[in-house]
Design a protein around this motif. Structure first.
Motif, PDB file in Angstrom:
ATOM      1  N   TYR A   1       0.854  -1.185   0.000  1.00 58.58           N
ATOM      2  CA  TYR A   1       0.000   0.000   0.000  1.00 58.58           C
ATOM      3  C   TYR A   1       0.892   1.236   0.000  1.00 58.58           C
ATOM      4  O   TYR A   1       1.620   1.491   0.958  1.00 58.58           O
ATOM      5  CB  TYR A   1      -0.943  -0.019   1.204  1.00 58.58           C
ATOM      6  CG  TYR A   1      -1.949  -1.132   1.098  1.00 58.58           C
ATOM      7  CD1 TYR A   1      -3.182  -0.939   0.478  1.00 58.58           C
ATOM      8  CD2 TYR A   1      -1.657  -2.409   1.589  1.00 58.58           C
ATOM      9  CE1 TYR A   1      -4.096  -1.977   0.354  1.00 58.58           C
ATOM     10  CE2 TYR A   1      -2.565  -3.455   1.458  1.00 58.58           C
ATOM     11  CZ  TYR A   1      -3.785  -3.230   0.842  1.00 58.58           C
ATOM     12  OH  TYR A   1      -4.678  -4.257   0.711  1.00 58.58           O
ATOM     13  N   ARG A   2       0.841   1.971  -1.100  1.00 60.02           N
ATOM     14  CA  ARG A   2       1.752   3.097  -1.280  1.00 60.02           C
ATOM     15  C   ARG A   2       0.968   4.411  -1.273  1.00 60.02           C
ATOM     16  O   ARG A   2      -0.059   4.540  -1.941  1.00 60.02           O
ATOM     17  CB  ARG A   2       2.524   2.948  -2.591  1.00 60.02           C
ATOM     18  CG  ARG A   2       3.410   1.677  -2.626  1.00 60.02           C
ATOM     19  CD  ARG A   2       4.431   1.714  -1.505  1.00 60.02           C
ATOM     20  NE  ARG A   2       5.167   0.504  -1.308  1.00 60.02           N
ATOM     21  CZ  ARG A   2       6.384   0.272  -1.823  1.00 60.02           C
ATOM     22  NH1 ARG A   2       6.950   1.174  -2.604  1.00 60.02           N
ATOM     23  NH2 ARG A   2       7.011  -0.863  -1.559  1.00 60.02           N
ATOM     24  N   LEU A   3       1.477   5.364  -0.507  1.00 62.83           N
ATOM     25  CA  LEU A   3       0.858   6.675  -0.402  1.00 62.83           C
ATOM     26  C   LEU A   3       1.756   7.687  -1.113  1.00 62.83           C
ATOM     27  O   LEU A   3       2.878   7.943  -0.677  1.00 62.83           O
ATOM     28  CB  LEU A   3       0.692   7.069   1.059  1.00 62.83           C
ATOM     29  CG  LEU A   3      -0.083   8.361   1.302  1.00 62.83           C
ATOM     30  CD1 LEU A   3      -1.559   8.175   0.989  1.00 62.83           C
ATOM     31  CD2 LEU A   3       0.101   8.837   2.736  1.00 62.83           C
ATOM     32  N   PHE A   4       1.264   8.230  -2.220  1.00 62.01           N
ATOM     33  CA  PHE A   4       2.004   9.268  -2.935  1.00 62.01           C
ATOM     34  C   PHE A   4       1.546  10.621  -2.392  1.00 62.01           C
ATOM     35  O   PHE A   4       0.383  11.011  -2.546  1.00 62.01           O
ATOM     36  CB  PHE A   4       1.769   9.163  -4.437  1.00 62.01           C
ATOM     37  CG  PHE A   4       2.487   8.010  -5.070  1.00 62.01           C
ATOM     38  CD1 PHE A   4       3.754   8.169  -5.605  1.00 62.01           C
ATOM     39  CD2 PHE A   4       1.904   6.750  -5.107  1.00 62.01           C
ATOM     40  CE1 PHE A   4       4.433   7.100  -6.177  1.00 62.01           C
ATOM     41  CE2 PHE A   4       2.566   5.670  -5.676  1.00 62.01           C
ATOM     42  CZ  PHE A   4       3.839   5.847  -6.215  1.00 62.01           C
ATOM     43  N   LEU A   5       2.479  11.305  -1.761  1.00 65.19           N
ATOM     44  CA  LEU A   5       2.186  12.567  -1.079  1.00 65.19           C
ATOM     45  C   LEU A   5       2.780  13.719  -1.885  1.00 65.19           C
ATOM     46  O   LEU A   5       4.000  13.836  -2.017  1.00 65.19           O
ATOM     47  CB  LEU A   5       2.782  12.550   0.333  1.00 65.19           C
ATOM     48  CG  LEU A   5       2.517  13.766   1.213  1.00 65.19           C
ATOM     49  CD1 LEU A   5       1.042  13.882   1.558  1.00 65.19           C
ATOM     50  CD2 LEU A   5       3.357  13.673   2.493  1.00 65.19           C
ATOM     51  N   GLU A   6       1.899  14.551  -2.432  1.00 67.09           N
ATOM     52  CA  GLU A   6       2.326  15.718  -3.216  1.00 67.09           C
ATOM     53  C   GLU A   6       2.098  16.973  -2.395  1.00 67.09           C
ATOM     54  O   GLU A   6       0.976  17.237  -1.950  1.00 67.09           O
ATOM     55  CB  GLU A   6       1.547  15.802  -4.526  1.00 67.09           C
ATOM     56  CG  GLU A   6       1.902  17.030  -5.368  1.00 67.09           C
ATOM     57  CD  GLU A   6       1.028  17.153  -6.609  1.00 67.09           C
ATOM     58  OE1 GLU A   6       1.207  16.342  -7.530  1.00 67.09           O
ATOM     59  OE2 GLU A   6       0.147  18.041  -6.635  1.00 67.09           O
ATOM     60  N   GLU A   7       3.160  17.753  -2.176  1.00 68.04           N
ATOM     61  CA  GLU A   7       3.073  18.979  -1.385  1.00 68.04           C
ATOM     62  C   GLU A   7       3.569  20.155  -2.213  1.00 68.04           C
ATOM     63  O   GLU A   7       4.703  20.153  -2.693  1.00 68.04           O
ATOM     64  CB  GLU A   7       3.892  18.851  -0.108  1.00 68.04           C
ATOM     65  CG  GLU A   7       3.351  17.790   0.852  1.00 68.04           C
ATOM     66  CD  GLU A   7       4.241  17.610   2.063  1.00 68.04           C
ATOM     67  OE1 GLU A   7       3.767  17.850   3.186  1.00 68.04           O
ATOM     68  OE2 GLU A   7       5.405  17.231   1.878  1.00 68.04           O
ATOM     69  N   THR A   8       2.706  21.153  -2.367  1.00 70.26           N
ATOM     70  CA  THR A   8       3.038  22.353  -3.128  1.00 70.26           C
ATOM     71  C   THR A   8       3.316  23.494  -2.157  1.00 70.26           C
ATOM     72  O   THR A   8       2.592  23.680  -1.173  1.00 70.26           O
ATOM     73  CB  THR A   8       1.878  22.739  -4.063  1.00 70.26           C
ATOM     74  OG1 THR A   8       1.583  21.640  -4.925  1.00 70.26           O
ATOM     75  CG2 THR A   8       2.234  23.954  -4.908  1.00 70.26           C
ATOM     76  N   THR A   9       4.369  24.258  -2.429  1.00 68.75           N
ATOM     77  CA  THR A   9       4.738  25.362  -1.547  1.00 68.75           C
ATOM     78  C   THR A   9       3.653  26.432  -1.557  1.00 68.75           C
ATOM     79  O   THR A   9       2.851  26.534  -2.489  1.00 68.75           O
ATOM     80  CB  THR A   9       6.065  25.992  -1.995  1.00 68.75           C
ATOM     81  OG1 THR A   9       5.935  26.428  -3.365  1.00 68.75           O
ATOM     82  CG2 THR A   9       7.209  24.993  -1.897  1.00 68.75           C
ATOM     83  N   LYS A  10       3.638  27.248  -0.504  1.00 67.37           N
ATOM     84  CA  LYS A  10       2.567  28.235  -0.371  1.00 67.37           C
ATOM     85  C   LYS A  10       2.615  29.305  -1.452  1.00 67.37           C
ATOM     86  O   LYS A  10       1.588  29.922  -1.751  1.00 67.37           O
ATOM     87  CB  LYS A  10       2.595  28.862   1.014  1.00 67.37           C
ATOM     88  CG  LYS A  10       3.835  29.687   1.334  1.00 67.37           C
ATOM     89  CD  LYS A  10       3.730  30.239   2.752  1.00 67.37           C
ATOM     90  CE  LYS A  10       4.928  31.097   3.115  1.00 67.37           C
ATOM     91  NZ  LYS A  10       4.807  31.636   4.493  1.00 67.37           N
ATOM     92  N   ASN A  11       3.772  29.507  -2.091  1.00 67.18           N
ATOM     93  CA  ASN A  11       3.824  30.459  -3.199  1.00 67.18           C
ATOM     94  C   ASN A  11       3.458  29.810  -4.532  1.00 67.18           C
ATOM     95  O   ASN A  11       3.460  30.465  -5.573  1.00 67.18           O
ATOM     96  CB  ASN A  11       5.206  31.119  -3.291  1.00 67.18           C
ATOM     97  CG  ASN A  11       6.327  30.105  -3.505  1.00 67.18           C
ATOM     98  OD1 ASN A  11       6.098  28.952  -3.873  1.00 67.18           O
ATOM     99  ND2 ASN A  11       7.561  30.544  -3.267  1.00 67.18           N
ATOM    100  N   LEU A  12       3.136  28.503  -4.474  1.00 65.37           N
ATOM    101  CA  LEU A  12       2.681  27.744  -5.651  1.00 65.37           C
ATOM    102  C   LEU A  12       3.717  27.708  -6.773  1.00 65.37           C
ATOM    103  O   LEU A  12       3.372  27.558  -7.939  1.00 65.37           O
ATOM    104  CB  LEU A  12       1.356  28.314  -6.182  1.00 65.37           C
ATOM    105  CG  LEU A  12       0.204  28.397  -5.183  1.00 65.37           C
ATOM    106  CD1 LEU A  12      -1.044  28.931  -5.859  1.00 65.37           C
ATOM    107  CD2 LEU A  12      -0.079  27.051  -4.546  1.00 65.37           C
TER     108      LEU A  12
END
Length: 269
Positions: A177-188
């Motif tokens: 079970y793999r969780l792909f976590l995408e995080e974008t900075t607050k300035n996008l």
């Protein structure tokens, strides 16, 4: 996304065409109801005008149901003789999965790889590698089980998307079970993708809800480890009696900056 650029409208190329059935017409109207807030990320139209492939970012999703996926794909098929059209559509939590859907429906891979010039960029090579895995989905190894998009639509905080998949590849058998976590900075301006490994969907959901430990990162593929080991052996020399001799010293590498910060939200809707 970031900036004041006003995006162009999607080009459906349906002037002079009618839906093949009334139901298709109703469905198409429903899918494109908020298309004044669609940002085209990529479009491809076949030379014979029979197929159009569109990848769109739906800016209205942040006002819809919590966790709504923000990317919409369309495959429009036309009967140029009868002047009718049909279509298929899907929502996706992240761009690589949207690209995979279009590729499997016949869109040239090199077309969908383009990104929006005003959108965020991958922050590092690991992000690009993980996105390639999702985009190609070789052997249909990933089955999407759940996803959640946390996008407040503000420059004060970043956006986060987590996509839970079942990975059928043999290398992932111990923690499929793999969780792909995408995080974008607050300035996008940039984003990272990381892959967590879990033994069950419940374990992954608990991690997302509690966030009381770092994401348990998936190990590097054995093939990648083997390549690094082979490269290390190649950089060393061996004496006549088979003993390794350390390679000559080299100049130290230039320093680099650290990784992006994390953001929190639960998976369960």
């Amino acid at each position: 996304m970031a900036g004041t650029h006003e995006p162009s409208a999607p080009d459906y190329r349906l002037d002079g065409f009618q839906a093949v059935t009334d139901q298709i017409e109703d469905d198409f109207s429903s899918v494109t109801l908020s298309d004044d807030l669609f940002v085209p990320l990529s479009e491809h139209h076949s030379a014979d005008d029979r197929d159009s492939y569109l990848l769109l970012h739906d800016r209205s999703a942040i006002w819809d149901l919590p966790g709504m996926a923000e990317y919409v794909t369309l495959h429009i098929t036309r009967d140029v003789e009868q002047r009718t059209f049909d279509f298929a559509s899907e929502r996706h939590p992240v761009v690589p999965l949207a690209q995979n859907w279009l590729i499997h429906r016949g869109c040239p891979p090199e077309v969908v790889r383009g990104s929006h010039p005003h959108g965020p960029r991958p922050a590092d090579s690991l992000t690009a590698r993980l996105e390639d895995l999702l985009r190609t989905n070789s052997g249909n190894r990933y089955e999407v089980l759940d996803h959640y998009t946390d996008n407040p639509g503000s420059f004060d905080v970043g956006a986060e998307v987590h996509t839970l998949v079942y990975d059928s590849h043999p290398d992932s058998a111990e923690a499929p079970y793999r969780l792909f976590l995408e995080e974008t900075t607050k300035n996008l301006r940039s984003y990272t993708v990381r892959e967590g490994a879990f033994t069950s969907a419940e374990e992954a959901d608990t991690w997302i809800t509690e966030r009381d430990s770092p994401l348990p990162l998936a190990p590097a593929p054995p093939s990648a480890v083997g390549r690094r080991a082979a490269a290390a052996r190649a950089r060393s020399t061996v004496t006549g009696n088979g003993l390794a001799v350390a390679p000559a010293p080299v100049s130290p590498p230039r320093s680099t900056t650290g990784p992006a910060p994390t953001h929190s939200h639960g998976l369960a809707r």
